[in-house]
Motif scaffolding. Structure first.
Motif, PDB file in Angstrom:
ATOM      1  N   ILE A 130      -3.315 -17.041   4.672  1.00  0.00           N
ATOM      2  CA  ILE A 130      -3.305 -15.903   3.754  1.00  0.00           C
ATOM      3  C   ILE A 130      -1.967 -15.188   3.868  1.00  0.00           C
ATOM      4  N   PHE A 131      -1.294 -15.034   2.750  1.00  0.00           N
ATOM      5  CA  PHE A 131      -0.053 -14.264   2.702  1.00  0.00           C
ATOM      6  C   PHE A 131      -0.364 -12.912   2.067  1.00  0.00           C
ATOM      7  N   VAL A 132       0.165 -11.860   2.659  1.00  0.00           N
ATOM      8  CA  VAL A 132      -0.120 -10.505   2.211  1.00  0.00           C
ATOM      9  C   VAL A 132       1.138  -9.911   1.592  1.00  0.00           C
ATOM     10  N   ALA A 133       1.057  -9.568   0.321  1.00  0.00           N
ATOM     11  CA  ALA A 133       2.140  -8.870  -0.358  1.00  0.00           C
ATOM     12  C   ALA A 133       1.850  -7.381  -0.309  1.00  0.00           C
ATOM     13  N   SER A 134       2.837  -6.581   0.049  1.00  0.00           N
ATOM     14  CA  SER A 134       2.621  -5.135   0.100  1.00  0.00           C
ATOM     15  C   SER A 134       3.940  -4.425  -0.147  1.00  0.00           C
ATOM     16  N   PHE A 135       3.842  -3.165  -0.564  1.00  0.00           N
ATOM     17  CA  PHE A 135       5.056  -2.380  -0.706  1.00  0.00           C
ATOM     18  C   PHE A 135       5.159  -1.426   0.470  1.00  0.00           C
ATOM     19  N   VAL A 136       6.320  -0.856   0.651  1.00  0.00           N
ATOM     20  CA  VAL A 136       6.654  -0.134   1.879  1.00  0.00           C
ATOM     21  C   VAL A 136       5.624   0.932   2.209  1.00  0.00           C
ATOM     22  N   GLU A 137       5.124   1.660   1.186  1.00  0.00           N
ATOM     23  CA  GLU A 137       4.248   2.802   1.444  1.00  0.00           C
ATOM     24  C   GLU A 137       2.927   2.412   2.090  1.00  0.00           C
ATOM     25  N   ILE A 138       2.436   1.199   1.865  1.00  0.00           N
ATOM     26  CA  ILE A 138       1.114   0.838   2.387  1.00  0.00           C
ATOM     27  C   ILE A 138       1.161  -0.287   3.412  1.00  0.00           C
ATOM     28  N   ALA A 139       2.341  -0.804   3.706  1.00  0.00           N
ATOM     29  CA  ALA A 139       2.438  -1.975   4.582  1.00  0.00           C
ATOM     30  C   ALA A 139       1.823  -1.726   5.955  1.00  0.00           C
ATOM     31  N   ALA A 140       2.135  -0.584   6.572  1.00  0.00           N
ATOM     32  CA  ALA A 140       1.621  -0.308   7.916  1.00  0.00           C
ATOM     33  C   ALA A 140       0.102  -0.192   7.908  1.00  0.00           C
ATOM     34  N   ALA A 141      -0.437   0.515   6.924  1.00  0.00           N
ATOM     35  CA  ALA A 141      -1.886   0.689   6.844  1.00  0.00           C
ATOM     36  C   ALA A 141      -2.584  -0.643   6.627  1.00  0.00           C
ATOM     37  N   GLU A 142      -2.000  -1.503   5.784  1.00  0.00           N
ATOM     38  CA  GLU A 142      -2.633  -2.784   5.497  1.00  0.00           C
ATOM     39  C   GLU A 142      -2.567  -3.708   6.714  1.00  0.00           C
ATOM     40  N   SER A 143      -1.521  -3.603   7.503  1.00  0.00           N
ATOM     41  CA  SER A 143      -1.412  -4.415   8.715  1.00  0.00           C
ATOM     42  C   SER A 143      -2.536  -4.094   9.691  1.00  0.00           C
ATOM     43  N   ARG A 144      -2.933  -2.830   9.745  1.00  0.00           N
ATOM     44  CA  ARG A 144      -3.991  -2.430  10.676  1.00  0.00           C
ATOM     45  C   ARG A 144      -5.363  -2.925  10.240  1.00  0.00           C
ATOM     46  N   MET A 145      -5.472  -3.413   9.003  1.00  0.00           N
ATOM     47  CA  MET A 145      -6.761  -3.886   8.504  1.00  0.00           C
ATOM     48  C   MET A 145      -7.097  -5.283   8.997  1.00  0.00           C
ATOM     49  N   VAL A 146      -6.151  -5.967   9.625  1.00  0.00           N
ATOM     50  CA  VAL A 146      -6.359  -7.360  10.017  1.00  0.00           C
ATOM     51  C   VAL A 146      -6.488  -7.470  11.525  1.00  0.00           C
TER      52      VAL A 146
END
Length: 295
Positions: free
Chosen positions: A39-55
């Motif tokens: 799974i590759f995750v595309a994200s923009f700067v504002e949400i990247a950190a929050a989305e990383s914590r979801m995994v």
């Protein structure tokens, strides 16, 4: 010693802020079809950190891996008044070269590409790699039908959809009132609407569509999706109901939540959702608090 018959390798691309449904789909592939999933995750700067914590780290195994692409800086590409789908699409376009390079760098040959519907700009990479391409719609068949039917509404309806007095008739779906349409359809002059329309045009180009529903739940809508004469050119794309595809969460937390709900009086709990991209200013948060207090 390498296997003589390596497992099929599926690559999934998650749109920004829609990671968990893609994670759940990847887990289903690994457990039910015995395939390798990246799974590759595309994200923009504002949400990247929050989305990383979801995994959680336990998701990374020899058959299941989650890779975060470098966060996209879209600050100069998106007007502050245009968020939502515009931000999602801009992010996907920025990370597209990195995604293509990352796929090529994988040690195991890829046998299929699946992209979240909001990351559909990367669907063409499958053509370059000469592999099957699929779109994953993480909502339901009704939403998919509306997406695909929007290019037809674009030609048939004059003016703004929100000004229409009569309900919209979407084949295989209950009639839809103007106020029930998704937010991107409210104003046809806005950039979010054009992105929504683009999704509807490009979805049928896939070899298949995975939708988060099941046959018994939405039989009429699924039948319409499979009939190219009703919802437009979808004959090429097979429809695969793969639902229910939901994150189960912690059983302990779920039990605690239901125990608390069971103790409340009838009609005393109000559930509010801002969806995956929702956000409130301080002024809006204050107004919401007063609304709840006075309700």
């Amino acid at each position: 010693m390498e296997q003589s018959n390596p497992r099929p390798h599926r690559v999934l691309l998650s749109a920004p802020a829609h990671l968990m449904p893609v994670i759940e789909l990847g887990k289903r592939f690994v457990t039910c079809q015995d395939v390798k999933v990246t799974i590759f995750v595309a994200s923009f700067v504002e949400i990247a950190a929050a989305e990383s914590r979801m995994v959680p780290g336990t998701h990374s195994t020899n058959l299941f891996d989650v890779i975060h692409l470098p966060p996209a800086d879209i600050s100069n590409l998106v007007d502050p008044s245009d968020k939502g789908l515009v931000s999602l699409s801009a992010t996907v376009r920025v990370v597209k070269p990195a995604f293509r390079a990352a796929i090529s760098a994988l040690e195991t040959p890829v046998t299929a590409l699946i992209v979240h519907v909001f990351a559909i700009d990367c669907l063409g990479i499958a053509d370059q790699l000469k592999i099957p391409k699929y779109v994953f719609v993480s909502t339901n068949a009704w939403f998919l039908a509306l997406l695909i039917y929007t290019p037809i509404l674009e030609k048939e309806v004059e003016g703004e959809y929100v000004d229409m007095k009569e309900p919209f008739v979407i084949p295989g779906c209950s009639s839809i009132r103007a106020e029930e349409l998704p937010d991107p359809m409210f104003f046809r002059t806005k950039a979010n609407y054009h992105e929504f329309l683009k999704f509807g045009v490009e979805i049928p180009q896939a070899d298949g569509i995975l939708v988060n529903t099941w046959e018994e739940l939405q039989p009429k809508t699924l039948a319409s999706l499979r009939d190219g004469n009703l919802l437009g050119s979808v004959a090429k794309a097979q429809i695969f109901p793969i639902g229910p595809n939901n994150s189960e969460g912690s059983p302990a937390l779920k039990n605690e939540l239901f125990d608390w709900l069971d103790k409340q009086s009838t009609d005393s709990v109000l559930y509010i959702s801002f969806r995956s991209m929702g956000g409130l200013s301080l002024e809006q948060m204050t107004e919401l608090a007063w609304g709840l207090e006075l309700s």
